[in-house]
Design a protein around this motif. Sequence first.
Motif, short mmCIF file in Angstrom:
data_model
loop_
_atom_site.label_atom_id
_atom_site.label_comp_id
_atom_site.label_asym_id
_atom_site.label_seq_id
_atom_site.Cartn_x
_atom_site.Cartn_y
_atom_site.Cartn_z
N SER A 22 33.00 25.84 42.40
CA SER A 22 32.61 26.99 43.21
C SER A 22 33.83 27.80 43.63
O SER A 22 33.78 29.02 43.73
N GLU A 23 34.92 27.10 43.86
CA GLU A 23 36.14 27.83 44.23
C GLU A 23 36.67 28.65 43.06
O GLU A 23 37.16 29.76 43.26
N ASP A 26 34.64 31.71 42.89
CA ASP A 26 35.11 32.65 43.90
C ASP A 26 36.36 33.37 43.42
O ASP A 26 36.52 34.57 43.61
N VAL A 29 35.54 36.11 41.06
CA VAL A 29 35.07 37.31 41.74
C VAL A 29 36.23 38.06 42.38
O VAL A 29 36.33 39.28 42.31
N THR A 30 37.12 37.27 42.97
CA THR A 30 38.29 37.87 43.61
C THR A 30 39.12 38.65 42.61
O THR A 30 39.55 39.77 42.89
N LEU A 33 37.57 41.84 41.78
CA LEU A 33 37.73 42.80 42.87
C LEU A 33 39.10 43.43 42.86
O LEU A 33 39.27 44.63 43.03
N ILE A 34 40.08 42.58 42.68
CA ILE A 34 41.45 43.01 42.95
C ILE A 34 42.22 43.35 41.69
O ILE A 34 43.06 44.25 41.69
N LEU A 41 49.19 41.11 46.18
CA LEU A 41 47.85 41.09 46.77
C LEU A 41 47.02 39.98 46.14
O LEU A 41 46.31 39.24 46.83
N ASP A 44 48.03 36.65 47.57
CA ASP A 44 47.47 36.51 48.91
C ASP A 44 46.01 36.10 48.84
O ASP A 44 45.56 35.18 49.50
N ALA A 45 45.29 36.85 48.02
CA ALA A 45 43.85 36.68 47.97
C ALA A 45 43.49 35.33 47.35
O ALA A 45 42.72 34.56 47.92
N SER A 47 45.27 32.68 47.05
CA SER A 47 45.72 31.52 47.82
C SER A 47 44.67 31.15 48.86
O SER A 47 44.47 29.98 49.16
N GLN A 48 44.00 32.15 49.40
CA GLN A 48 43.00 31.85 50.43
C GLN A 48 41.72 31.29 49.83
O GLN A 48 40.98 30.56 50.49
N VAL A 49 41.48 31.67 48.59
CA VAL A 49 40.24 31.21 47.96
C VAL A 49 40.40 29.81 47.39
O VAL A 49 39.48 29.01 47.41
N ALA A 51 43.43 27.50 47.68
CA ALA A 51 44.22 26.45 48.33
C ALA A 51 43.70 26.27 49.75
O ALA A 51 43.65 27.21 50.51
N LYS A 52 43.32 25.05 50.08
CA LYS A 52 42.63 24.87 51.35
C LYS A 52 43.38 24.04 52.39
O LYS A 52 42.83 23.72 53.43
N PRO B 8 40.52 47.93 46.89
CA PRO B 8 41.03 46.81 47.67
C PRO B 8 42.30 47.14 48.46
O PRO B 8 42.36 46.89 49.67
N HIS B 29 48.39 39.70 54.75
CA HIS B 29 47.78 38.43 54.39
C HIS B 29 46.48 38.23 55.18
O HIS B 29 45.45 37.85 54.63
N THR B 32 43.86 40.75 54.19
CA THR B 32 43.26 40.40 52.90
C THR B 32 42.09 39.44 53.09
O THR B 32 41.06 39.56 52.45
N TYR B 35 39.06 41.20 54.32
CA TYR B 35 38.48 41.96 53.21
C TYR B 35 37.69 41.04 52.28
O TYR B 35 36.54 41.29 51.94
N LEU B 36 38.33 39.93 51.91
CA LEU B 36 37.69 39.00 50.98
C LEU B 36 36.43 38.40 51.57
O LEU B 36 35.42 38.25 50.89
N LEU B 40 33.09 38.57 49.64
CA LEU B 40 32.53 37.36 49.03
C LEU B 40 31.49 36.70 49.92
O LEU B 40 30.94 35.66 49.57
N LYS B 206 35.65 22.85 53.63
CA LYS B 206 36.74 23.70 53.14
C LYS B 206 36.31 24.51 51.93
O LYS B 206 36.71 25.64 51.76
N LEU B 210 37.05 30.51 53.10
CA LEU B 210 38.38 30.96 52.72
C LEU B 210 39.34 30.27 53.67
O LEU B 210 38.99 30.01 54.82
N HIS B 211 40.51 29.98 53.20
CA HIS B 211 41.46 29.29 54.05
C HIS B 211 42.60 30.23 54.42
O HIS B 211 43.30 30.72 53.56
N LEU B 212 42.74 30.48 55.70
CA LEU B 212 43.79 31.37 56.15
C LEU B 212 44.72 30.59 57.06
O LEU B 212 44.28 30.01 58.06
#
Lengths: 479, 315
Positions: A22-23, A26, A29-30, A33-34, A41, A44-45, A47-49, A51-52, B8, B29, B32, B35-36, B40, B206, B210-212
């Motif tokens: 699922s990640e 995601d 999709v990211t 988008l980007i 960018l 950034d994007a 990494s958030q989707v 790496a947890k 974006p 960061h 972002t 936005y995501l 999503l 998790k 999204l992990h910030l």
Amino acid sequence: MDRPLAEFVEMLRYADIPVSISESLDAAVTVQLIGYEDRALLKDALSQVMAKTVEDHESFSRCFDEFFSYDVELNLEEALPPELSEETSSEDSENFDQDSGSDDQEMPANQNAGEGGAGSGAGEARQTSPDGNLVDMLEQNDRTALTMAMNDAAGAVNLSGIVLMTQRGLFTRRIMEEMGLDQVNREITARQEGGDEEGSQDLAGRLESLFDTVRDLVDRQLAQTSSGKSKQFRQDILKNVRLSNIEQRDFRIMREIVRRMAKRLTDMNSRVRKVKNRGHLDIRKTMRRNVAYDGILFETHWKQKHKDRPRVLAVCDVSGSVASVARFLLLFLYSLNEVLPKVRSFAFSGTLGEVTELFDQYGPEDAVPLAIDKFGGRSTDYGRAMEDFKELIFDELDNRTTVIFLGDGRSNGSDPRIDILKEIKARSKRVIWLNPERKSIWGSGDSEMLRIAPYCTVADTCNSLNKLELVIRDLLKTS
Amino acid sequence: MTIIDKEPASAIDLIVEGFDAAGYICDRHIATSIYLSQKLDKPILVEGPPGVGKTELAKAASELLNAPLIRLQCYEGLDESKALYEWKYGKQLLYTQILKEKLGDLLEDAVGLDQSMTKLHQFGDSFFSEEFLEARPLMQALKSEGQTVLLIDEIDKSDHEFEAYLLEILSDYQISVPEIGTIKARTKPLVFLTSNNTREMSDALKRRCLHLYIPFPDADLERRIIKTRVPELDENLRNQLVSFVQQLRTQDLKKLPAVSETIDWARTLLLLHAENLDTELVRNTLNMLLKFEEDIDNMNTEVPKFIAVAQKEAR
């Protein structure tokens, strides 16, 4: 999902970042988008989707930089028309990833499809390579042909089998030889002898940059496959290896394993707490609670089973005879302290003292050596330790306490004061003795284990992490 | 939201600006991830040391989106009756009382027990119905007409079981109530979960987020934050102050000073009409930054050194 992303996901997984399906969806999709253009960018994007955890973010960042900065740079680009070189450079990175899968069967097809603009060059090269004309390819700066030859060679020497850092040089060499290194070297020598100084230097320079490219390719493959695998490999090995044989440098990995183990064990235990809310209805309490509702039973109250977490007192021998194991026993105690709130730890060689506070105050890197410094170094005296233990903590023992001894039971001839152990056994719920020595040598020499064992609920050999885990699991289960 | 539909890069810039206007200074960061998460439809799990503005982020987002903030503070023992929904027992009781009274009238013409029961079954069963459902924060966020910002604060303080309750909401924005069925969100809320990492969250949770990670800000960002939060403070002093705090964060301390502490300190210095950092002043106010006696003792000797560096940097 497009190909580069799929490969990137693969790479992350090798680097021990658990990217679920699922990640990765995601992530797809990211990317849609980007797009791939704005790398900062995108990083950034993604990494958030993907790496947890904080640690994952670090390795993600490394992988991302490595993966997306990588282009085939042969440093010969001047020879190509600028628009062509731009076009191919992005494609080339794809080819390299395919190659790392070592599926050289499908490579030519992919290559031609991917290459597009440089297709005709590739076709020619295909017919004449792999051997025979590396010199020509270098002379002509035929990037496409070189890339292909490199991929073929990598497949031929089974580059995907690379596991260790030390194999890098070997694989680089093999790929170069496969591509026709000898021939180029001969040519260079021939030119030198023939007086064509400039020509030989030129060729040597080109060869050098090809070497760099091949080295990059090998490094990249190593990053993709080995780091993850070898870590897993190391961890598996470490779990089973004798504690005394584990080296200093593995201490970090050990710590992680131990921590995970301890966490899993307490997680298992914490689930038990919820059970207490089921079972028999407590009629009296339920009635009393529902008086306000006209006696209609809205709120129920259940008879509770109290599940106490064990109160654990752990006593660790840190004397010379068990010095090699002591570090890890202490480390395990430390981790247990982190996850179980009610562990009190003691260490002794001559005299015995509490180290719980030490563990609370410092990180494991500091606390373990400090504990050894403070209490270690003297020759073991179990009798003395037992006396100290009795004096320090005997009053706090009750029928819920578990006492764990970690030690080899070698008392250097002095009386181990079995009588105190007997008292401890009588008062506490359980006494567990974990001995790093094998059972067959218990009782040999100054070992008092045969006298000690009868007064323990469990006395067992414990010389690897797996054993340790089993013991602790039992401890939590039966509590 | 209109910002979200833009390209974006420009959308993210707009979010940064919007936060700026709301008094929350952030880098790209963070923008972002907002936005995501909008694109999503994913919750954001925000981690970082205490005091870096995790909760503030949710508040700022609520201001930016012009959506009400619904906050759920987690603690050990928090269960679904306090977070999701609860039955209004009192009203249900009254309902049965009324039913008792009316029962005679309703079943007047029924003959025999069987007929009465059949008749009874014909009435709608409203004992367990949405009218008797007391919405707790999570339910409120789902039932709200307009968009809301849902802040689940300090999720790491809650139990494992509660984490499991959350999974359904986080992935599908719906809640299953056994007696009624599934309640879906009218508008998907923007969900923030914050964690101080006192325990590791489960992989299932998790995976849905999204992990910030928000670290301590760098000097430049921190200066901008102080400038927005304590605008009255003189620029020179602001620079000194930020540099001092940044140096403090390189030390081995039990608790490193966070942004919120820097802001507090800036306000203190403002109140004291300070113009420059000096040793006496800093020593007297160090307890605004450091929260452990031990840390303060250890740092007291370092203060003059840090001040010297700070003053040099500020120039």
